[in-house]
Every structure is written in C-alpha cells, then in structure tokens.
Design a protein around this motif. Structure first.
Motif, PDB file in Angstrom:
ATOM      1  N   VAL A  96       0.847  -1.203   0.000  1.00 44.02           N
ATOM      2  CA  VAL A  96       0.000   0.000   0.000  1.00 44.02           C
ATOM      3  C   VAL A  96       0.876   1.244   0.000  1.00 44.02           C
ATOM      4  CG1 VAL A  96      -1.705   1.305   1.318  1.00 44.02           C
ATOM      5  CG2 VAL A  96      -1.932  -1.187   1.102  1.00 44.02           C
ATOM      6  N   ALA A  97       1.952   1.237   0.783  1.00 45.91           N
ATOM      7  CA  ALA A  97       2.859   2.383   0.798  1.00 45.91           C
ATOM      8  C   ALA A  97       3.512   2.579  -0.576  1.00 45.91           C
ATOM      9  CB  ALA A  97       3.932   2.179   1.865  1.00 45.91           C
ATOM     10  N   LEU A  98       3.889   1.479  -1.234  1.00 46.20           N
ATOM     11  CA  LEU A  98       4.480   1.575  -2.575  1.00 46.20           C
ATOM     12  C   LEU A  98       3.503   2.179  -3.576  1.00 46.20           C
ATOM     13  CD1 LEU A  98       6.508  -1.725  -3.131  1.00 46.20           C
ATOM     14  CD2 LEU A  98       7.328   0.598  -3.572  1.00 46.20           C
ATOM     15  N   ALA A  99       2.225   1.870  -3.405  1.00 43.74           N
ATOM     16  CA  ALA A  99       1.223   2.384  -4.335  1.00 43.74           C
ATOM     17  C   ALA A  99       1.124   3.901  -4.299  1.00 43.74           C
ATOM     18  CB  ALA A  99      -0.141   1.759  -4.011  1.00 43.74           C
ATOM     19  N   PHE A 100       1.529   4.503  -3.184  1.00 40.29           N
ATOM     20  CA  PHE A 100       1.412   5.957  -3.032  1.00 40.29           C
ATOM     21  C   PHE A 100       2.774   6.640  -2.917  1.00 40.29           C
ATOM     22  CE2 PHE A 100      -2.565   4.127  -1.612  1.00 40.29           C
ATOM     23  CZ  PHE A 100      -3.512   4.950  -2.203  1.00 40.29           C
ATOM     24  N   THR A 101       3.845   5.919  -3.290  1.00 44.93           N
ATOM     25  CA  THR A 101       5.196   6.474  -3.199  1.00 44.93           C
ATOM     26  C   THR A 101       5.708   6.773  -4.593  1.00 44.93           C
ATOM     27  OG1 THR A 101       5.681   5.279  -1.164  1.00 44.93           O
ATOM     28  CG2 THR A 101       7.565   6.058  -2.446  1.00 44.93           C
ATOM     29  N   PRO A 158       1.789  -9.745 -18.476  1.00 47.21           N
ATOM     30  CA  PRO A 158       0.768  -9.006 -19.234  1.00 47.21           C
ATOM     31  C   PRO A 158      -0.269  -8.338 -18.341  1.00 47.21           C
ATOM     32  CG  PRO A 158       0.466 -11.384 -19.481  1.00 47.21           C
ATOM     33  CD  PRO A 158       1.782 -11.179 -18.818  1.00 47.21           C
ATOM     34  N   LEU A 159      -0.621  -8.989 -17.216  1.00 48.34           N
ATOM     35  CA  LEU A 159      -1.581  -8.361 -16.308  1.00 48.34           C
ATOM     36  C   LEU A 159      -1.011  -7.084 -15.695  1.00 48.34           C
ATOM     37  CD1 LEU A 159      -3.261 -11.327 -14.388  1.00 48.34           C
ATOM     38  CD2 LEU A 159      -4.364  -9.658 -15.874  1.00 48.34           C
ATOM     39  N   GLY A 160       0.284  -7.122 -15.378  1.00 49.87           N
ATOM     40  CA  GLY A 160       0.924  -5.932 -14.833  1.00 49.87           C
ATOM     41  C   GLY A 160       0.886  -4.774 -15.803  1.00 49.87           C
ATOM     42  N   GLY A 161       1.162  -5.073 -17.082  1.00 52.40           N
ATOM     43  CA  GLY A 161       1.094  -4.025 -18.091  1.00 52.40           C
ATOM     44  C   GLY A 161      -0.321  -3.495 -18.269  1.00 52.40           C
ATOM     45  N   LEU A 162      -1.305  -4.409 -18.274  1.00 53.48           N
ATOM     46  CA  LEU A 162      -2.699  -4.001 -18.436  1.00 53.48           C
ATOM     47  C   LEU A 162      -3.164  -3.130 -17.268  1.00 53.48           C
ATOM     48  CD1 LEU A 162      -5.452  -4.200 -19.869  1.00 53.48           C
ATOM     49  CD2 LEU A 162      -5.847  -6.334 -18.606  1.00 53.48           C
ATOM     50  N   LEU A 163      -2.881  -3.581 -16.032  1.00 53.14           N
ATOM     51  CA  LEU A 163      -3.317  -2.822 -14.859  1.00 53.14           C
ATOM     52  C   LEU A 163      -2.596  -1.485 -14.757  1.00 53.14           C
ATOM     53  CD1 LEU A 163      -3.533  -5.716 -12.239  1.00 53.14           C
ATOM     54  CD2 LEU A 163      -5.438  -4.490 -13.301  1.00 53.14           C
ATOM     55  N   SER A 164      -1.339  -1.438 -15.168  1.00 48.41           N
ATOM     56  CA  SER A 164      -0.606  -0.169 -15.165  1.00 48.41           C
ATOM     57  C   SER A 164      -1.226   0.797 -16.157  1.00 48.41           C
ATOM     58  CB  SER A 164       0.869  -0.399 -15.508  1.00 48.41           C
ATOM     59  OG  SER A 164       1.504  -1.160 -14.507  1.00 48.41           O
ATOM     60  N   GLY A 165      -1.664   0.266 -17.294  1.00 47.14           N
ATOM     61  CA  GLY A 165      -2.318   1.122 -18.272  1.00 47.14           C
ATOM     62  C   GLY A 165      -3.654   1.653 -17.784  1.00 47.14           C
ATOM     63  N   LEU A 166      -4.334   0.865 -16.968  1.00 50.79           N
ATOM     64  CA  LEU A 166      -5.642   1.280 -16.458  1.00 50.79           C
ATOM     65  C   LEU A 166      -5.537   2.213 -15.253  1.00 50.79           C
ATOM     66  CD1 LEU A 166      -7.564  -2.125 -16.656  1.00 50.79           C
ATOM     67  CD2 LEU A 166      -7.820  -0.147 -18.174  1.00 50.79           C
ATOM     68  N   GLY A 167      -4.559   1.942 -14.367  1.00 50.03           N
ATOM     69  CA  GLY A 167      -4.516   2.705 -13.122  1.00 50.03           C
ATOM     70  C   GLY A 167      -3.151   3.187 -12.719  1.00 50.03           C
ATOM     71  N   GLY A 168      -2.200   3.229 -13.654  1.00 48.30           N
ATOM     72  CA  GLY A 168      -0.855   3.699 -13.321  1.00 48.30           C
ATOM     73  C   GLY A 168      -0.163   2.776 -12.330  1.00 48.30           C
ATOM     74  N   GLN A 169       0.672   3.345 -11.512  1.00 54.13           N
ATOM     75  CA  GLN A 169       1.434   2.563 -10.531  1.00 54.13           C
ATOM     76  C   GLN A 169       0.539   2.012  -9.426  1.00 54.13           C
ATOM     77  OE1 GLN A 169       4.004   5.120  -8.347  1.00 54.13           O
ATOM     78  NE2 GLN A 169       4.737   3.534  -6.933  1.00 54.13           N
ATOM     79  N   ARG A 170      -0.516   2.739  -9.089  1.00 52.62           N
ATOM     80  CA  ARG A 170      -1.290   2.448  -7.888  1.00 52.62           C
ATOM     81  C   ARG A 170      -2.090   1.152  -7.967  1.00 52.62           C
ATOM     82  NH1 ARG A 170      -3.795   7.762  -5.708  1.00 52.62           N
ATOM     83  NH2 ARG A 170      -1.538   8.107  -5.679  1.00 52.62           N
ATOM     84  N   LEU A 171      -2.825   0.957  -9.053  1.00 49.35           N
ATOM     85  CA  LEU A 171      -3.738  -0.185  -9.140  1.00 49.35           C
ATOM     86  C   LEU A 171      -3.011  -1.530  -9.036  1.00 49.35           C
ATOM     87  CD1 LEU A 171      -6.556  -1.323  -9.564  1.00 49.35           C
ATOM     88  CD2 LEU A 171      -6.237  -1.037 -12.045  1.00 49.35           C
ATOM     89  N   PRO A 172      -1.958  -1.776  -9.819  1.00 46.83           N
ATOM     90  CA  PRO A 172      -1.299  -3.088  -9.706  1.00 46.83           C
ATOM     91  C   PRO A 172      -0.684  -3.352  -8.339  1.00 46.83           C
ATOM     92  CG  PRO A 172      -0.051  -1.621 -11.150  1.00 46.83           C
ATOM     93  CD  PRO A 172      -1.364  -0.971 -10.901  1.00 46.83           C
ATOM     94  N   LEU A 173      -0.208  -2.324  -7.670  1.00 40.73           N
ATOM     95  CA  LEU A 173       0.382  -2.522  -6.346  1.00 40.73           C
ATOM     96  C   LEU A 173      -0.690  -2.805  -5.295  1.00 40.73           C
ATOM     97  CD1 LEU A 173       3.165   0.157  -6.584  1.00 40.73           C
ATOM     98  CD2 LEU A 173       3.508  -2.289  -6.246  1.00 40.73           C
TER      99      LEU A 173
END
Length: 426
Positions: A96-101, A158-173
C-alpha cells in the motif's frame, strides 16, 4: 522394465492444506510479477533509464541474500502460522505504501522491505510442505506447486502491463497487496503448523546458528556437489536471460508476437517437466533426472545461439522448458527429502539466498557478454560453460546416487523421528 515415472493411485491434492496453500502461493507470485512490471514502468516513466531498472532489480534481490541466515533461523524456531501471518500483513502495508510512493529512493527502500518479508515467508512455506503431504509425496507436491507458480509468473507480466495502463502505478500494487491478504487467510486456514511452542520435536533441537543450512548440505556427500553445481549453473545459465530479447528481435529478426510465442512454449515445457518429475519416487532416479535435465538445458542454450530461425528456437526452448521443470522439481525434492526436518527452514533460506546472489552475478555477466560478443555468441559461450558444469556434476554425483543421507546430529534427531504430516487435516 521398471518405469522411471511412476504413477500413484491417489492425488496429492487430496491434502486439504495443500489445496489451500499452493493456490495462495501461486496467487502471491502472480501479484509479485504484476507489481514488478508496474514498478519497472514507473522507474522508466521517471526517466531513470537502464541504471534505474538495474537498481530496482538489485533492491529486490539483495534482502534474500543478506537475510538468508536470519530468515532460516526464524523459519525453524517461530510458529509457522505466526510467522506467515505477521510477515504477510507487513507486506500488505508495504505494498500500500508503494502504491502511493513516487520518489525513486522511496521505491527502492520499500522494495527492499517487501523482499525482506519474502526472504522469511519463502523458507517457511518450503519447510511446511513436507509436513503437509509427507515425504513420500513431496516430489509430486513440488511438481504441482512449481507448475502453478510458473503459470502464475507468466500471467503476471501481461496483467501488470494491463493494470498499469488502467490505473498507473497504484492499481497493480494494490492488487499485489490483495494477494498478500490472500496469503494471510491461507496461513490462518492451514491446519498444519511447524516450529513454535506447540512443536515438541523442533523445540528439543539446539538453537539455530547462522550457517546451519550450508553446514547440513556440506555434510551430505550427494547434496553438496549438487549445490555447488547449481550455483555455478545459475550464473552461466541465467546470464542468457539478459541477451535473450536481442537474440530473438535483432539476430533472428523475430516479431514481438514471436518473442511471446517463445516464452509461451518455454512455460508449457516447464509445466510438463515439473509434473513429470514430480511422479519420480526414488532418490537415484531423481539424481539421474537432475544430471540429464541440466545437460539437456545446457545443450539447448548452446543450440539457441546456432539456430537459423525463431521457429527452430521455439522447438529448442520447448525442450529447454521441460528440462528446466524436471531439474528444478527433482533438485528441490532431493534437498527437502534428505535434510532433517529441524533444519529445513535454514536449508531453504540458504538455497534461496545463494540462488539470488548467483542471479545478480548472472545479470552483470550477461550484460558484459552481450555488449562484447553479441547475443548468439553469448548463448554458445554460456551453453558450453554450462555443459562443463554438468560434466563435473555427473562425475561427482552419479556414482553416489544410492548413498544414504548422513545421520542427523543428536540435537536434530528428535525432529527427524517426528511424524510427518501430523495434524495436517488431510
């Protein structure tokens, strides 16, 4: 003629705790791969370049190496449920901290904290699996869990790339944080427990020392040369990972789709090899599979530098995948069936730490060879060196494939005699 791969009338999945632990572990690996892709994209977007990505990978590897002695000691002394729940909850907080760092220095520090938790969690789970299924079915359990983990790791990119495209750094973390919550739930639901006050067998053992894992391996005439060869093999074998993309895209002029195809057939091969090797029941046969698997994989690396097309490379890599899956499953089963239960956490941590240290060396070696020799010659070089390692291994271990493990020390004897799989709810 007896078959090398023997079948069992009962499925290893009949063990309730394995049905809980294995999918949860695979889900966590999926989350880690998603997070790694997201963080690499984040580092790229910040303009840190190749150096920034290298520092990210080093930050992820160093804790496993440095904390191996402590992590193994904790795994063998602290109640497995308490350890797994505590470490996984801390990893939830870190994710969670990584998602907002945003700052790079913060990312590197938090990645190190995340992997410090993994350094403790991994040997704890590794030592718990033999308690869940019993030593007779450990090979089958390791093959099944490796197959699941491989599929999860491949799906993560591929999921990491997809989620990053949808929500930037925050969503996948945040998704990764959710997978650690699943591990917390799994640790609470698994009935099998190891170490701690309730475990009379391990409570009678001496207090762990820093290098106990290596000492135990060193005392085994069969396992020690396998360990030495494994670490040398990782250095020369994983060095090819750095130049693989250049071999396919630049040397063989493959497309991005073809690059993905090579990865897919390799994954399929690993799954098949893992499941087949898991059906082997006897130590001498596992030793043969370790040597043959390493030889086939080494030869495949050499041939990869000589093939004329991506299609030919895909055939070579599918064979490499089968050999890799069989090699890893057989090696892991050999280690955890030959060492006393009281030190399995420390042995697992030593194996994990040594492997990650060799991977760091392999990254540097692969980068150097790729820049100086090019992709194809690098594969030929590293494949040849790997064959030399395998030749040494064959000479050392094949004559010893029937040798019994050394007698456990007096302090670990009670743990060795402890019933395996007790209270596992199977």
């Amino acid at each position: 003629m007896k078959r090398l791969f023997q079948t069992s009338t009962e499925s290893v999945w009949r063990h309730r705790d394995l049905r809980i632990a294995a999918p949860a572990r695979a889900l966590s690996i999926l989350g880690d791969e998603i997070a790694l892709v997201a963080l690499m994209l984040h580092v790229h977007d910040l303009g840190a370049g190749a150096r920034g990505v290298m520092l990210l990978l080093i930050s992820a590897a160093v804790p496993t190496v440095l904390l191996a002695p402590l992590a193994g000691s904790l795994a063998d002394r602290v109640d497995s449920r308490l350890l797994l729940v505590t470490a996984s909850l801390l990893q939830v907080v870190v994710c969670v901290a990584l998602a907002f760092t945003a700052p790079l220095w913060g990312v590197y520090l938090l990645v190190m904290a995340l992997q410090a938790g993994q350094a403790v969690v991994n040997p704890t789970w590794q030592a718990l699996v033999p308690r869940i299924v019993g030593e007779a079915e450990l090979g089958q359990a390791m093959g099944a869990t490796q197959a699941l983990s491989t599929l999860a790791a491949v799906a993560g990119a591929p999921l990491g790339g997809l989620l990053s495209g949808l929500g930037g750094q925050r969503l996948p973390l945040l998704v990764d944080a959710g997978t650690f919550l699943a591990l917390v739930a799994a640790a609470l639901l698994v009935r099998t427990r190891r170490a701690g006050r309730h475990d009379a067998a391990l409570r009678t053992a001496d207090r762990p020392r820093a290098l106990d894992g290596l000492r135990v391996i060193r005392a085994d005439r069969l396992l020690w040369p396998i360990f030495v060869a494994l670490f040398a093999y990782i250095v020369v074998g994983e060095a090819t990972n750095v130049v693989e993309v250049f071999l396919i895209r630049d040397h063989l002029h493959g497309t991005s789709v073809q690059y993905g195809l090579v990865g897919a057939v390799t994954t399929a091969g690993i799954v098949v090899g893992s499941l087949l090797a898991g059906r082997i029941r006897r130590t001498p046969r596992r030793v043969v599979v370790v040597v043959v698997g390493a030889a086939v994989q080494s030869l495949a690396l050499l041939l990869a530098g000589l093939v004329p097309s991506v299609l030919a490379l895909a055939v070579v890599y599918s064979t490499l995948g089968v050999a890799n899956g069989a090699l890893n499953t057989s090696t892991g089963t050999l280690v955890f069936t030959r060492v006393p239960d009281a030190v399995r956490g420390r042995v697992g941590a030593a194996l994990n730490g040594g492997s990650r240290a060799c991977s760091i060396v392999a990254l540097a070696l692969g980068g150097l060879a790729g820049s100086e020799l090019g992709a194809a010659p690098s594969f030929v070089l590293f494949g040849s060196l790997a064959l030399v390692v395998v030749g040494w291994l064959a000479l050392r271990v094949l004559p010893l494939r029937d040798v019994a493990p050394p007698e456990p020390a007096e302090s670990t004897a009670p743990a060795e005699r402890a019933p395996v799989g007790a209270a596992n709810g199977s």
